[in-house]
Design a protein around this motif. Structure first.
Motif, mmCIF file in Angstrom:
data_model
loop_
_atom_site.group_PDB
_atom_site.id
_atom_site.type_symbol
_atom_site.label_atom_id
_atom_site.label_comp_id
_atom_site.label_asym_id
_atom_site.label_seq_id
_atom_site.Cartn_x
_atom_site.Cartn_y
_atom_site.Cartn_z
ATOM 1 N N ALA A 119 0.833 -1.193 0.000
ATOM 2 C CA ALA A 119 0.000 0.000 0.000
ATOM 3 C C ALA A 119 0.870 1.247 0.000
ATOM 4 O O ALA A 119 0.587 2.218 -0.707
ATOM 5 C CB ALA A 119 -0.933 -0.017 1.208
ATOM 6 N N GLU A 120 1.934 1.209 0.759
ATOM 7 C CA GLU A 120 2.829 2.366 0.825
ATOM 8 C C GLU A 120 3.462 2.629 -0.541
ATOM 9 O O GLU A 120 3.505 3.765 -1.021
ATOM 10 C CB GLU A 120 3.917 2.096 1.860
ATOM 11 N N ALA A 121 3.933 1.542 -1.168
ATOM 12 C CA ALA A 121 4.533 1.673 -2.497
ATOM 13 C C ALA A 121 3.494 2.218 -3.483
ATOM 14 O O ALA A 121 3.815 3.038 -4.354
ATOM 15 C CB ALA A 121 5.035 0.312 -2.974
ATOM 16 N N TYR A 122 2.278 1.768 -3.319
ATOM 17 C CA TYR A 122 1.213 2.197 -4.231
ATOM 18 C C TYR A 122 0.960 3.698 -4.117
ATOM 19 O O TYR A 122 0.788 4.388 -5.125
ATOM 20 C CB TYR A 122 -0.065 1.409 -3.923
ATOM 21 N N ILE A 123 0.994 4.193 -2.862
ATOM 22 C CA ILE A 123 0.764 5.625 -2.661
ATOM 23 C C ILE A 123 1.865 6.448 -3.355
ATOM 24 O O ILE A 123 1.604 7.484 -3.970
ATOM 25 C CB ILE A 123 0.717 5.955 -1.143
ATOM 26 N N THR A 124 3.081 5.918 -3.302
ATOM 27 C CA THR A 124 4.191 6.582 -3.986
ATOM 28 C C THR A 124 3.940 6.633 -5.502
ATOM 29 O O THR A 124 4.116 7.666 -6.147
ATOM 30 C CB THR A 124 5.507 5.818 -3.721
ATOM 31 N N GLY A 137 -9.207 9.165 -14.255
ATOM 32 C CA GLY A 137 -9.110 8.107 -13.254
ATOM 33 C C GLY A 137 -7.640 7.889 -12.928
ATOM 34 O O GLY A 137 -6.831 7.670 -13.826
ATOM 35 N N LEU A 138 -7.305 7.967 -11.683
ATOM 36 C CA LEU A 138 -5.913 7.803 -11.265
ATOM 37 C C LEU A 138 -5.786 6.562 -10.404
ATOM 38 O O LEU A 138 -6.677 6.239 -9.636
ATOM 39 C CB LEU A 138 -5.459 9.041 -10.475
ATOM 40 N N GLY A 139 -4.676 5.864 -10.577
ATOM 41 C CA GLY A 139 -4.474 4.630 -9.816
ATOM 42 C C GLY A 139 -4.674 3.423 -10.714
ATOM 43 O O GLY A 139 -5.178 3.537 -11.843
#
Lengths: 602, 378
Positions: free
Chosen positions: B31-36, B263-265
């Protein structure tokens, strides 16, 4: 030299489907050097893809082989190919008439089949010399002695000299060729008589016009000669005379007893019907050869393009096919449910399937075919007799005095353990038993009279499935018999679907009606309203089903991620809707018609 | 122009039995990597967009379960958005939450991070049905979540409800509606359950372990929802959506009006500059592309004029008000009456659509069978 008649042998091969006729023909070509082994990758006598796939021969050809016999002399062997199906029995009879002898090829494991028997009898009627060949002796289940005995018991032929062969492995080929030379008589006929040649087949060539396959019975034919077709009365000038070796090769002429082809600028196979007699227009013969008759269709169905825009293409395709096949007929017809199409007549069910497949394959058409039906003879209350080729055209019940339907004499051969099953099937199909005979200790021949309409409704498939494929069937027309027949109609939301009307025996109306409405209930998509489906005889509903209304059909969520997928789904649905046929308020998919028309018993 | 932003958070603590969205089981490192990565993707848009394309009218954090992440992570993303885009003063900023994943401090942090609308995946107040759906929360969790959210300052709360669940009876559905209304959210979404292929729920139904809801019952439940909610002060404004006056979901209205959104992500869809595109749904590929400084797009399709008109029709007809004919004509230079003359005539004759003032809309009878109308415009 070639014309020396005592060195001509005209023969054909009588065999059941898959008993090895084509392979044997290939071996002859190979053995006599007409074709090299490498060229033999495909069986040359069967020209069309379709034939290869179905393992049957539709169009005949005649191949001339040069064979140097053991006596040191060179013989001209003309192998005339014959179709192997009951629908084409008239064509078979014409090619038999062009021969002096026939090879009777029987599978060493399977024995004689009904079709073979019918053709052998026909050959005997034409006084042909029959040479028995027991093929596939290489098979593990081969029982050549049993088959020999069967030939003797059932046909009454002396099979002691039968050739033991395996066309696949080239065993017995020389022996067969020697027997052809030794046993089959050379053709007779007077060389100096006026020309009489039998047309035993024809096909349409886009460059040369109709190519007629002929056997010269008397006199001779040459290039440049003016000829007359005695049945049609039409006259033409012969532009080409030739033979197949197997590639076509021009020759100066064909003498008495010879077999080959002629081209004469004939535009349509109608001008040159199978069985017609070719004579010299300047010095015409007094009478044609015996046996000519016009092929009459016995099975009819409606052919409709799935895409109404293909109507013209279908019409063109039918015209072109007709050029090549004089035995089928077509005329425009309109159906409320299916739109514009044609009612077509065929020699039989297989003939119908072949034409359909050619239309779909060669002309890239997608067709809906109505259920095949026979020709009914209706006597009206006014005392008039009418022939009805389309069930929906049957006069109203009140105007019908009586209906007659065509019957056939059916011959079925089966291993004895299936006799019960076969008799049951014939009984179900309103057959009346006429005779039963043991062909050998294990095989039985049954004779029944059965309405043709029952034969064309799934009979053959049923026969095969109930006898594990071991039974064989042959039949010949046996005239009209009065029956208690009714018109069964299908109503969708109160509207008659003309394309699904069938004529059935009164006792079967309920059963058939039930079958049809159940199938339709599965296939008609739900609408926003309820759809009753009924099967009716006159005003009496015999079966009814209902397609329930759609009450809820909505995508609960549609957000950003759903739009493309949703649109594609909707587009697909809309595309599907285009293929629906509108009947009243109800939209019926083509598939429903196709599935219902192909309805099979469970 | 303005744009809507959708942020996909593809993590859940546990998968629900009916869900076929792209989501992975939550792990802190991933999740942390994803936020980056997500922050990097947001920054990529900075130089690309014109100033007017950066005007954001609504933001929606969906999933997955956005609230499976620490509030600080969501704040990081919000800050990143703020540094690239220009949030309009009344920007609606929604975050989806699972009632079982929130507590008072967490909700305070969300409010501080800038979220002003909370969408709770309640689905049902029947504990047995919640288990069928594979939900972790219970009845009390919902009541607590709403109370805490109010205390944290959320004045705009949505409850998602589902009807047509195997085993659900019409009476049970009414009880769920009553309990939802008693909590007094500003917005309620009531969705008929869709059995999506490949989900555990669909498989259980296929195996015969669960009996799907009868169509008649589902219809009854839908009609009950419309009836009950509209008589309790909620406006029925979209096929499945109900709101107190003025509380329609601005972000979702953007979809139904066929307006642009980014759309982001991972796995997020966009409709922007006449193209629809979809991001990589695999986290690994999403990461790799961003690492190389590329847009993490997996598939991209131009939207033809015909397709855009069709979409505008079938999305707009989802709204109870319908499609504004004048807006359509202004947008495309052609009017629906001209483009869809036959379709509209046929549907009118069948009593499925009607004209009211400037709007072409579904009739009441057409609402439960709206797909039959939509496909005419495809």
């Amino acid at each position: 030299m070639e014309r020396e008649r005592d060195r001509i042998r005209n023969f054909c091969i009588i065999a059941h489907i898959d008993h090895g006729k084509s392979t044997l023909a290939d071996r002859f070509l190979e053995y006599t050097g007409a074709l090299s082994g490498r060229e033999m990758t495909e069986q040359v006598l069967d020209q069309m893809d379709l034939e290869r796939e179905r393992g049957i021969t539709i169009k005949m050809q005649a191949v001339r082989l040069k064979y140097k016999a053991a006596d040191g002399r060179e013989y001209q062997l003309n192998l005339i190919d014959t179709p192997g199906h009951v629908d084409f029995s008239y064509e078979v009879s014409r090619s038999l008439a062009a021969c002096e002898g026939a090879l009777l090829v029987v599978d060493a494991a399977q024995g004689i089949e009904a079709q073979t028997l019918a053709n052998v009898y026909m050959a005997l009627e034409h006084n042909l010399e029959i040479i028995p060949v027991i093929n596939k002796i290489d098979l593990p289940g081969a029982e050549p002695e049993r088959v020999k005995k069967e030939i003797e018991d059932v046909i009454g032929l002396d099979a002691s000299g039968a050739v033991m062969a395996s066309a696949k492995y080239g065993i017995g080929i020389e022996n067969i060729l020697e027997q052809i030379v030794a046993k089959i008589p050379p053709p007779g006929g007077r060389e100096d008589a006026r020309l009489r040649a039998l047309v035993f087949d024809s096909h349409y060539d886009p460059y040369k016009g109709v190519i007629a396959y002929i056997r010269v019975v008397e006199g001779s034919v040459r290039s440049g000669m003016r000829i007359r077709m005695m049945a049609s009365g039409k006259e033409f000038e012969v532009s080409e005379v030739g033979v197949f070796r197997p590639a076509p090769a021009a020759v100066d002429g064909l003498g008495t007893g010879e077999v080959g082809f002629i081209a004469a600028g004939m535009k349509n196979v109608k001008d040159c019907m199978v069985g017609d007699t070719v004579t010299d227009a300047e010095r015409p013969a007094a009478a044609p050869l015996p046996g000519y008759r016009k092929a009459t269709p016995v099975v009819y169905c409606g052919l409709y393009p799935v895409d109404p825009g293909e109507y013209e293409s279908l019409k063109d395709a039918l015209e072109k096919l007709k050029l090549n096949d004089a035995s089928f007929t077509y005329e425009p017809e309109t159906s409320e449910a299916l739109g514009f199409g044609f009612r077509c007549g065929f020699l039989g069910l297989l003939h119908m399937e072949i034409v359909q497949e050619r239309l779909e394959r060669e002309y890239k058409l997608t067709l809906i075919t109505t259920a095949p039906n026979v020709v009914y003879r209706v006597t009206t209350t006014a005392g008039e007799a009418v022939y009805v080729e389309n069930p929906s055209k049957l006069p109203p019940a009140g105007k019908i005095e009586s209906i007659e339907e065509p019957y056939v004499k059916a011959t079925i051969m089966t291993p004895k353990e299936y006799v019960g099953a076969v008799m049951e099937l014939c009984q179900e199909r309103r057959g009346s038993f006429s005779n039963m005979e043991y062909m050998s200790v294990s095989r039985v021949m049954l004779n029944y009279e059965i309405p043709l309409s029952e034969i064309i409704y799934d009979f053959f498939d049923q026969l095969k499935s109930r006898t594990r494929g071991y039974a064989s069937l042959d039949y010949e027309m046996a005239g009209y018999v009065q029956s208690d027949l009714v018109k069964l109609e299908i109503l969708i939301a109160g509207e008659v679907l003309d394309a699904l009307s069938v004529v059935v025996h009164r006792d079967k109306a309920y059963y058939r009606g039930r079958q049809l409405v159940e199938k339709l209930r599965e296939l008609i998509p739900r609408h926003l309203f309820e759809i009753p489906i009924q099967a009716a005889v006159g005003n009496r509903v015999v079966a009814r089903e209902t397609v329930k209304a759609v009450r809820k059909d909505v995508l609960a969520k549609c957000y950003g991620g759903d739009v493309t997928r949703k649109r594609k789904l909707l587009e697909k649905q809309k595309e599907g809707k285009k293929r629906l046929k509108q009947v009243g308020n109800v939209e019926i998919p083509q598939e429903a018609f196709m599935a219902v028309l192909g309805v099979r018993e469970k | 122009m303005t744009v809507g932003l959708y942020i996909h958070v593809p993590f859940c603590l546990k998968r629900c039995s009916y869900c076929d969205f792209v989501s992975y089981i939550y792990e802190p490192e991933a999740a942390e990597a994803y936020i980056t990565d997500l922050s990097a993707e947001i920054r990529l848009y900075g130089p690309l967009l014109r100033e007017d394309e950066k005007r954001v009218a609504s933001i929606f954090f969906g999933g997955g379960t956005p609230t499976s992440l620490p509030a600080a992570s969501l704040k990081t993303v919000m800050d990143e958005i703020g540094s690239v885009f220009c949030l309009l003063p009344d920007c609606e900023t929604t975050v989806e939450a699972n009632p079982g994943t929130v507590h008072p401090r967490y909700l305070d942090s969300l409010a501080e991070a800038g979220f002003n609308r909370l969408s709770l995946g309640v689905q049902s107040f029947d504990e047995g049905l919640l288990r069928v759906l594979g939900r972790r929360h219970g009845r009390r969790d919902v009541e607590n979540a709403v109370r805490w959210a109010r205390e944290a300052g959320f004045q705009n709360i949505n409850l998602d409800l589902i009807y047509g669940i195997p085993g659900q009876a019409a009476e049970g559905w009414l009880e769920t509606l009553e309990r939802a209304v008693a909590i007094a959210p500003e917005h309620i979404s009531a969705y008929g359950l869709q059995l999506e292929e490949g989900t555990p729920l669909a498989r259980a139904v296929a195996r015969g372990e669960l009996v799907p809801c009868a169509e008649e019952t589902e219809l009854l439940m839908y009609l009950k929802a419309v009836d009950y909610l509209t008589s309790n002060g909620y406006m029925h404004y979209e096929i499945s959506n109900f709101a107190k006056p003025g509380r329609q979901c601005a972000h979702n209205l953007g979809y139904w009006l066929n307006l642009p959104y980014l759309g982001l992500g991972a796995a997020a869809h966009s409709f922007f500059r006449n193209r629809r595109f979809r991001n990589e749904s695999s986290l690994a590929r999403y990461h790799e592309k961003l690492l190389r400084g590329e847009y993490p797009v997996e598939e991209e399709l131009p939207v033809t004029l015909d397709a855009e008109m069709a979409e505008t029709m079938f999305l707009g007809l989802r709204l109870i008000d319908g499609v504004s004919l004048s807006s359509f004509c202004r947008r495309f230079g052609r009017c629906p009456g001209e483009v869809y003359r036959e379709e509209i005539a046929g549907l009118k004759k069948a009593g499925l659509i009607e004209l009211k003032g400037d709007f072409l809309r579904l009739t009441g009878a057409a609402l439960p069978v709206a797909n039959r109308v939509f496909r005419e415009f495809a």
